[in-house]
Design an enzyme around this catalytic site. Structure first.
Site, PDB file in Angstrom:
ATOM      1  N   ASP A  64      -3.715  48.365   0.967  1.00 53.47           N
ATOM      2  CA  ASP A  64      -3.639  47.879  -0.217  1.00 53.47           C
ATOM      3  C   ASP A  64      -5.150  47.959  -0.675  1.00 53.47           C
ATOM      4  O   ASP A  64      -6.196  47.705  -0.190  1.00 53.47           O
ATOM      5  CB  ASP A  64      -3.232  46.602  -0.151  1.00 53.47           C
ATOM      6  CG  ASP A  64      -3.210  45.851  -1.357  1.00 53.47           C
ATOM      7  OD1 ASP A  64      -2.444  46.346  -2.338  1.00 53.47           O
ATOM      8  OD2 ASP A  64      -4.090  44.847  -1.604  1.00 53.47           O
ATOM      9  N   GLU A  79      -3.413  52.897  -1.767  1.00 54.52           N
ATOM     10  CA  GLU A  79      -3.418  52.685  -3.050  1.00 54.52           C
ATOM     11  C   GLU A  79      -4.725  52.581  -3.592  1.00 54.52           C
ATOM     12  O   GLU A  79      -5.534  51.773  -3.535  1.00 54.52           O
ATOM     13  CB  GLU A  79      -2.761  51.202  -3.245  1.00 54.52           C
ATOM     14  CG  GLU A  79      -2.536  50.778  -4.553  1.00 54.52           C
ATOM     15  CD  GLU A  79      -2.637  49.390  -4.714  1.00 54.52           C
ATOM     16  OE1 GLU A  79      -2.398  48.895  -5.947  1.00 54.52           O
ATOM     17  OE2 GLU A  79      -3.216  48.493  -4.077  1.00 54.52           O
TER      18      GLU A  79
END
Length: 733
Positions: A409, A462
């Site tokens: 993330d 990401e």
């Protein structure tokens, strides 16, 4: 009895300032080399008796009211203590007679240089047997602490009883074996810093944590589960995920489904295995991606503010039950991907922040160590032990929980020193740039080790900027991920589909632009949770038009997505056109499946996944320009796009014709490269899925009519807001 202990050492012990309580407590040979002395520190005790091989000996407290000692003529061997105090009488093993350690010199050396890939087997809390006595070995890294103790019900949460020793050969590790403890013991560390301030901290390496709002760590044994996924792991190790179909179902376990009859409680890991796995398998997804299930204190963070990096959240059960969930996924042919958050961590007092009274895990300078926008702290990737903590953690989930991949993330927040910062709020790197060199090095090392130890695994970034070479190996200057979320495709495609079809001709390039750079990286096309929160509405709510058109638009979007190069990710609920924006505190609205249009959408996604996983042309060459070409991307007035997907075998090709307006074209011509019968193998407008059922009666013969630079063509019926997929039937068929 010789008073072999200095008064200053006693003072340091009773004020919790001694770095090695073993120098005072436990058995010691007297200075004259004759008798032995046994000492124990028992605050509040009125009487202590040593029970040894030679019988009972009353211990005296002449030098301090709470420091008891006695002399024995020979080495005391195995002994126990009978302690009498205001809480009664108890018989205990003396923790300070066990001088063994699980730490070697090599462990300390590897940890100090950031290369101990199994440090979780040394730090934390581990059931162990020392000198034939079962207990728990505790170890924690706190280099700036003056004193560290273990707290728990076993000592009435009093830090005076079980003070740890600082390991001389380490870089600030403290250790203690406490006998007669076991699995399920709740504990914390009490840390006293150089100013005398005391912090109660959860164990950063704990394998289990208490359910929030409690914050204690729990002793857990991860060796008890017997796995049954050996065949899955063997196949994974021999596979190349870039050449395989990846249809990922993204799930937030706390809101996928709840039990309203029981106070709207969460499903357990066991119940999720019973319900979620068959559901995902039936829909044809290949993987489940879990929003972070690493332990976190705040439900509203969705798991993205992690404190217990080595513990699956207790909201749904214990570690063994999560192992069983992963195992059952694998036995059902479904992979498991975890969202993993090394970019930042929360400031909760029991967590990593100011862990030993100093900025241990985070940068001291807030311009480097704090995300103002998120209210969280940034890891110090330049510190070896911190980098080791994170890298070993990622490897831990592969090794101990058999996961198949991680999605990292907020990679952009790690890569840029000025991420979400204004001038004067960040510190340049040593070259004067804004790139976080330590984070780059960390990510490269992380990915190299994942693929070294776990071939066939997934490491997905990401990353929301144009940082180059994210999915290229470090030896080519890349970050080493093997996949990256295609944020540009997502942004442009959703912008296009939100537009009224009447005006889509003015946004034509939103559909075509992504292909110009889609082969620069290995991409995952993700319609994720981020697109259905924060007032963005649901995926069906983004679609324009009346009710029928909304569903037709969504079917067209999904079909285009599955035809576009790149692996696939859909967030839970999208598969049946969930009506409202996602709410992490509520279950999905499963009652919508009582309505035909939602049930038909679910059936559509099931068929789309079957198409995707059954056609090599849709996944074998996702990362190769040879796997895609436009037949016609210039029909701006009609908003029609025609393209071909190819597999490793060039004869394996699929023709996609996508009409993104509600206009029905009964005589639409598209060029094809080869003559023959082109079977219509998929039609998003089929009546089965709630469409208008316009199609081509199973397929078309090509005609000798050149168009779009192709020698042959098909004259087809093109449905409104529909996508058709054709496959040329081979002669032997």
């Amino acid at each position: 009895m010789n008073p072999t202990v200095e008064l200053r050492d006693i003072e340091a012990l009773v004020t919790n300032l001694h770095a090695d309580p073993f120098a005072i407590l436990g058995p010691h040979r007297a200075e004259d080399g004759g008798a032995w002395v046994v000492r124990t520190y028992q605050p509040g005790a009125s009487r202590v008796v040593l029970l040894g091989e030679s019988g009972e000996l009353a211990m005296e407290n002449r030098r301090h009211p709470d420091l008891f000692e006695c002399a024995v003529p020979t080495a005391p061997g195995a002994y126990r203590l009978r302690v009498e105090d205001a809480w009664g009488e108890r018989l205990i093993e003396d923790a300070y007679r066990f001088r063994g350690s699980l730490l070697s010199d090599l462990d300390g050396h590897l940890f100090a240089e950031g290369n101990h890939h199994r440090i979780y087997e040394k730090l934390g809390a581990h059931p162990a047997v020392f000198e034939g006595v079962a207990g728990v070995y505790f170890a924690v890294w706190a280099p700036s602490a003056r004193n560290v103790s273990v707290l728990g019900d076993f000592n009435r949460w009093d830090g005076r009883f079980h003070q740890m020793r600082r390991v001389e050969r380490s870089t600030g590790i403290w250790e203690l074996f406490i006998p007669e403890l076991g699995e399920g013991t709740v504990y914390k560390f009490e840390i006293k810093n150089g100013f005398g301030h005391i912090y109660e901290k959860s164990d950063p390496y704990a394998f289990q944590q208490e359910l929030r709002p409690k914050s204690g760590s729990v002793v857990a044994d991860l060796d008890r589960y017997s796995w049954n996924d050996g065949e899955w792991l063997k196949r994974r190790a021999l596979s190349n995920p870039l050449k395989q179909p990846l249809a990922i179902y993204e799930v937030h376990l706390g809101s996928w489904m709840r039990v309203p009859e029981e106070g709207d409680r969460f499903l357990s890991y066991t119940e999720l295995a019973d319900k979620l796995i068959p559901y995902v398998k039936d829909l044809g997804f290949t993987h489940i991606e879990l929003l972070p299930i690493l332990e976190h204190p705040f439900d509203g963070s969705w798991g993205y503010q992690v404190l217990g990096y080595y513990a699956p959240t207790s909201r749904f059960g214990n570690p063994t039950e999560f192992m069983a969930f992963v195992d059952r996924c694998h036995q059902s042919g479904i992979g498991v991907i975890l969202d993993w958050v090394p970019a930042h961590f929360p400031k909760d007092g029991h967590g990593l922040a100011l862990f030993d009274g100093t900025h241990l895990y985070e940068h001291a300078d807030s311009r480097q160590g704090e995300h103002k926008e998120w209210g969280t702290l940034v890891f110090n990737y330049g510190r070896n032990e911190v980098r080791n903590f994170l890298i070993a953690n990622a490897l831990f989930w592969f090794e101990r929980y058999h996961i198949d991949g991680i999605r990292v993330d907020a990679v952009a927040a790690m890569l840029y020193l000025d991420y979400s910062r204004h001038d004067g709020e960040w510190v340049a790197n040593r070259y004067g740039g804004r790139e976080n060199l330590e984070a780059i090095g960390f990510l490269r090392q992380l990915n190299e080790l994942i693929f070294l130890y776990y071939p066939g695994a997934l490491s997905i970034a990401e990353e929301s900027t144009a940082w180059p070479l994210v999915t290229r190996p470090p030896y080519l200057g890349g970050l080493g991920f093997n996949l990256k979320w295609h944020m540009g495709w997502m942004h442009d495609t959703l912008a296009y589909f939100r537009t009224d079809p009447l005006f889509r001709r003015y946004r034509h390039n939103d559909i075509t632009f992504s292909i110009t750079y889609t082969f620069y990286e290995n991409f995952v096309l993700a319609l994720s949770h981020d697109e259905v929160v924060h007032m963005k509405g649901s995926i069906i709510g983004k679609m324009p038009g009346d009710g029928w058109q909304k569903f037709a638009n969504l079917r067209a979007l999904f079909t285009f997505m599955y035809g576009h190069p790149g692996k696939k990710t859909l967030f839970m609920g999208m598969e049946f056109a969930h009506g409202r924006e996602w709410n992490a505190y509520q279950s999905l609205d499963w009652h919508l499946l009582d309505y035909p249009q939602h049930r038909q959408m679910q059936q559509f996604v099931r068929a789309l996944n079957r198409l995707y996983t059954g056609q090599p042309a849709l996944y074998e060459e996702d990362c190769n320009p040879a796997g895609f070409f436009w037949v016609d991307c210039h029909d701006v007035l009609n908003s029609v796009f025609t393209f071909v997907r190819r597999g490793k075998d060039p004869s394996e090709q699929l023709l996609f014709v996508c009409n993104f307006t509600p206009t029905y074209h009964p005589h639409y011509r598209v060029g094809v490269l080869e003559t023959g019968f082109w079977q219509e193998i998929f039609n998003s407008d089929s009546g089965i899925y709630g469409g208008s059922n316009k199609g081509n009666l199973g397929g078309l013969w090509s005609e000798n009519w050149a168009i779009h630079g192709q020698p042959y063509s098909l004259g087809l019926q093109l449905p409104p807001l529909g996508c058709l997929v054709f496959k040329r039937r081979k002669e032997q068929d």
